[in-house]
Design a protein around this motif. Structure first.
Motif, PDB file in Angstrom:
ATOM      1  N   VAL A 284     -20.667  14.782 -31.226  1.00 12.89           N
ATOM      2  CA  VAL A 284     -20.192  14.387 -32.430  1.00 12.89           C
ATOM      3  C   VAL A 284     -21.264  14.352 -33.489  1.00 12.89           C
ATOM      4  N   SER A 285     -22.595  14.138 -32.974  1.00  8.75           N
ATOM      5  CA  SER A 285     -23.612  14.380 -33.719  1.00  8.75           C
ATOM      6  C   SER A 285     -23.996  15.691 -34.189  1.00  8.75           C
ATOM      7  N   ARG A 286     -23.518  16.681 -33.199  1.00  5.92           N
ATOM      8  CA  ARG A 286     -23.930  17.906 -33.764  1.00  5.92           C
ATOM      9  C   ARG A 286     -22.656  18.224 -34.595  1.00  5.92           C
ATOM     10  N   PHE A 287     -21.410  18.177 -34.468  1.00  6.35           N
ATOM     11  CA  PHE A 287     -20.446  18.758 -35.163  1.00  6.35           C
ATOM     12  C   PHE A 287     -20.103  17.829 -36.664  1.00  6.35           C
ATOM     13  N   TYR A 288     -20.249  16.690 -36.294  1.00  3.08           N
ATOM     14  CA  TYR A 288     -20.038  15.488 -37.553  1.00  3.08           C
ATOM     15  C   TYR A 288     -21.171  14.848 -37.979  1.00  3.08           C
ATOM     16  N   PRO A 289     -22.141  15.503 -38.372  1.00  6.49           N
ATOM     17  CA  PRO A 289     -23.469  14.795 -38.650  1.00  6.49           C
ATOM     18  C   PRO A 289     -23.258  13.493 -39.716  1.00  6.49           C
ATOM     19  N   ALA A 290     -22.450  13.701 -40.729  1.00 12.39           N
ATOM     20  CA  ALA A 290     -22.267  12.900 -41.607  1.00 12.39           C
ATOM     21  C   ALA A 290     -21.530  11.512 -41.117  1.00 12.39           C
ATOM     22  N   GLU A 291     -20.657  11.833 -40.180  1.00 15.07           N
ATOM     23  CA  GLU A 291     -19.896  10.697 -39.630  1.00 15.07           C
ATOM     24  C   GLU A 291     -20.641   9.704 -38.756  1.00 15.07           C
ATOM     25  N   HIS A 292     -21.480  10.766 -38.142  1.00 17.41           N
ATOM     26  CA  HIS A 292     -22.496  10.092 -36.948  1.00 17.41           C
ATOM     27  C   HIS A 292     -23.553   9.302 -37.651  1.00 17.41           C
ATOM     28  N   ARG A 293     -24.019   9.544 -38.696  1.00 17.67           N
ATOM     29  CA  ARG A 293     -24.972   8.946 -39.471  1.00 17.67           C
ATOM     30  C   ARG A 293     -24.381   7.644 -40.090  1.00 17.67           C
ATOM     31  N   LEU A 294     -23.125   7.775 -40.618  1.00 13.91           N
ATOM     32  CA  LEU A 294     -22.426   6.599 -40.889  1.00 13.91           C
ATOM     33  C   LEU A 294     -22.176   5.462 -39.702  1.00 13.91           C
ATOM     34  N   GLY A 295     -21.999   6.106 -38.548  1.00 15.18           N
ATOM     35  CA  GLY A 295     -21.580   5.261 -37.405  1.00 15.18           C
ATOM     36  C   GLY A 295     -23.005   4.519 -37.165  1.00 15.18           C
ATOM     37  N   LEU A 296     -24.179   5.213 -37.265  1.00 15.85           N
ATOM     38  CA  LEU A 296     -25.386   4.365 -37.130  1.00 15.85           C
ATOM     39  C   LEU A 296     -25.620   3.268 -38.229  1.00 15.85           C
ATOM     40  N   ASP A 297     -25.306   3.820 -39.407  1.00 18.65           N
ATOM     41  CA  ASP A 297     -25.542   2.843 -40.365  1.00 18.65           C
ATOM     42  C   ASP A 297     -24.608   1.437 -40.483  1.00 18.65           C
ATOM     43  N   ALA A 298     -23.406   1.775 -39.548  1.00 18.29           N
ATOM     44  CA  ALA A 298     -22.356   0.827 -39.501  1.00 18.29           C
ATOM     45  C   ALA A 298     -22.993  -0.318 -38.515  1.00 18.29           C
ATOM     46  N   LEU A 299     -23.817   0.233 -37.567  1.00 25.16           N
ATOM     47  CA  LEU A 299     -24.118  -0.813 -36.622  1.00 25.16           C
ATOM     48  C   LEU A 299     -25.278  -1.671 -37.249  1.00 25.16           C
ATOM     49  N   ALA A 300     -25.852  -1.415 -38.560  1.00 24.49           N
ATOM     50  CA  ALA A 300     -26.810  -2.462 -39.276  1.00 24.49           C
ATOM     51  C   ALA A 300     -25.857  -3.211 -39.991  1.00 24.49           C
ATOM     52  N   ILE A 301     -24.684  -2.816 -40.470  1.00 25.07           N
ATOM     53  CA  ILE A 301     -23.517  -3.580 -41.254  1.00 25.07           C
ATOM     54  C   ILE A 301     -23.253  -4.878 -40.297  1.00 25.07           C
ATOM     55  N   VAL A 302     -22.939  -4.262 -39.211  1.00 22.62           N
ATOM     56  CA  VAL A 302     -22.111  -5.328 -37.966  1.00 22.62           C
ATOM     57  C   VAL A 302     -23.334  -6.295 -37.827  1.00 22.62           C
ATOM     58  N   ALA A 303     -24.454  -5.747 -37.680  1.00 22.50           N
ATOM     59  CA  ALA A 303     -25.590  -6.750 -37.175  1.00 22.50           C
ATOM     60  C   ALA A 303     -25.949  -7.832 -38.275  1.00 22.50           C
ATOM     61  N   ARG A 304     -25.540  -7.511 -39.568  1.00 25.51           N
ATOM     62  CA  ARG A 304     -25.906  -8.349 -40.541  1.00 25.51           C
ATOM     63  C   ARG A 304     -24.652  -9.063 -41.013  1.00 25.51           C
ATOM     64  N   VAL A 305     -23.470  -8.343 -41.064  1.00 24.69           N
ATOM     65  CA  VAL A 305     -22.395  -9.363 -41.259  1.00 24.69           C
ATOM     66  C   VAL A 305     -21.782 -10.295 -40.066  1.00 24.69           C
ATOM     67  N   ILE A 306     -21.787  -9.637 -38.959  1.00 27.57           N
ATOM     68  CA  ILE A 306     -21.536 -10.461 -37.722  1.00 27.57           C
ATOM     69  C   ILE A 306     -22.448 -11.167 -36.894  1.00 27.57           C
ATOM     70  N   GLY A 307     -23.529 -10.486 -36.973  1.00 28.87           N
ATOM     71  CA  GLY A 307     -24.616 -11.101 -36.306  1.00 28.87           C
ATOM     72  C   GLY A 307     -24.913 -10.582 -34.708  1.00 28.87           C
ATOM     73  N   THR A 308     -24.285  -9.405 -34.465  1.00 32.42           N
ATOM     74  CA  THR A 308     -24.196  -8.734 -33.278  1.00 32.42           C
ATOM     75  C   THR A 308     -24.796  -7.525 -33.205  1.00 32.42           C
ATOM     76  N   ALA A 309     -25.885  -7.254 -32.433  1.00 33.23           N
ATOM     77  CA  ALA A 309     -26.492  -5.959 -32.283  1.00 33.23           C
ATOM     78  C   ALA A 309     -25.801  -4.952 -31.295  1.00 33.23           C
ATOM     79  N   LEU A 310     -24.822  -4.122 -31.701  1.00 29.57           N
ATOM     80  CA  LEU A 310     -24.230  -3.238 -30.919  1.00 29.57           C
ATOM     81  C   LEU A 310     -25.204  -2.146 -30.366  1.00 29.57           C
ATOM     82  N   PRO A 311     -24.902  -1.452 -29.200  1.00 26.76           N
ATOM     83  CA  PRO A 311     -25.707  -0.425 -28.293  1.00 26.76           C
ATOM     84  C   PRO A 311     -25.412   0.641 -29.420  1.00 26.76           C
TER      85      PRO A 311
END
Length: 274
Positions: free
Chosen positions: A122-149
């Motif tokens: 996924v990180s190789r073939f879909y780098p933009a989507e994977h970066r969004l996934g990583l940024d989404a973890l920060a959104i989840v931590a901020r909005v929900i208060g849970t640090a996902l792996p």
């Protein structure tokens, strides 16, 4: 806006001034509300406008069972994806992603972690989507208060990829076929890919788009390049033989014929990495 259905204390389905159905999110918005009543704009925090009744119904069903903060995180992630990705996202992503995030947060609370074996692909073939996934973890931590792996970044990316390919094969199938074609070429030609090189990146991107066309049944059906293919057979016989082998693999597994135009494109890309 007028209330159509009360889903819970924080979510209602309503009819807006254009007679379109919307999902409204707001703390206490559903409290003491009933169908037919006007919605107090001061109680509305978010408005979800989804095209298509199926997407609306699915999201309404999911919205009843997940916390409001999960919907908030979902909305932020989808908004970021729509701003940063070139391809449009289907509205089906709201329900699918919200449902996934709710279970991911629940699993994390229970100490359950699920590894995703597709992260490298996924990180190789879909780098933009994977970066969004990583940024989404920060959104989840901020909005929900849970640090996902970190593995959850890949899962979120797959939801975004699938929302772009709603008319064809799933992201899992697309990645799998792309990886298989790259392996056929690697083994046939005895290659060692330099994955950091521009040539490999262009080749893998071409294979990815070809895999998309195969899974959607929309391969290039023109045979306008028979003459050029004949020239390549003479000058690059091993590369054409590799393209023929890939064509046979695709025909056997997916029933799709590779036209002379597809063969020429593939051979030319092979020439850059061989």
């Amino acid at each position: 806006m007028i209330v159509r259905r009360v889903l819970n204390n924080s979510i209602v389905a309503a009819i807006d001034d254009n007679l379109d159905e919307v999902i409204l999110l707001g703390r206490g918005i559903g409290f003491k509300s009933s169908p037919g009543q006007h919605v107090d704009p001061a109680t509305v925090d978010k408005v979800f406008r989804l095209d298509g009744r199926a997407a609306q119904d699915r999201f309404a069903l999911v919205a009843q069972s997940v916390p409001a903060e999960v919907l908030q995180a979902t909305e932020e992630i989808v908004a970021a994806a729509r701003e940063r990705l070139e391809a449009p996202l289907s509205d089906t992503v709201f329900a699918a992603l919200a449902d996934h995030l709710a279970y991911a947060v629940e699993r994390q609370a229970q100490g359950v972690s699920l590894a995703n074996a597709l992260e490298s692909e996924v990180s190789r073939f879909y780098p933009a989507e994977h970066r969004l996934g990583l940024d989404a973890l920060a959104i989840v931590a901020r909005v929900i208060g849970t640090a996902l792996p970190r593995d959850e970044a890949t899962n979120i990316a797959l939801h975004l990829i699938n929302a772009q390919t709603a008319g064809g094969g799933s992201a899992h199938r697309e990645i799998e076929l792309t990886h298989q074609i790259l392996d056929v070429a690697r083994l046939h030609l005895g290659l060692t890919y330099d994955e950091s090189s521009l040539e490999y990146q262009r080749f893998s991107q071409h294979v990815r788009y070809f895999a998309q066309r195969v899974l959607r049944g929309k391969t290039v059906d023109k045979d306008d390049d028979d003459g050029l293919l004949s020239v390549l057979v003479e000058k690059k016989p091993e590369l054409v033989a590799c393209a023929v082998r890939i064509a046979a693999f695709v025909k056997e597994r997916h029933g799709q014929e590779m036209s002379s135009s597809e063969m020429v494109y593939l051979t030319m890309h092979l020439d850059r990495v061989a």
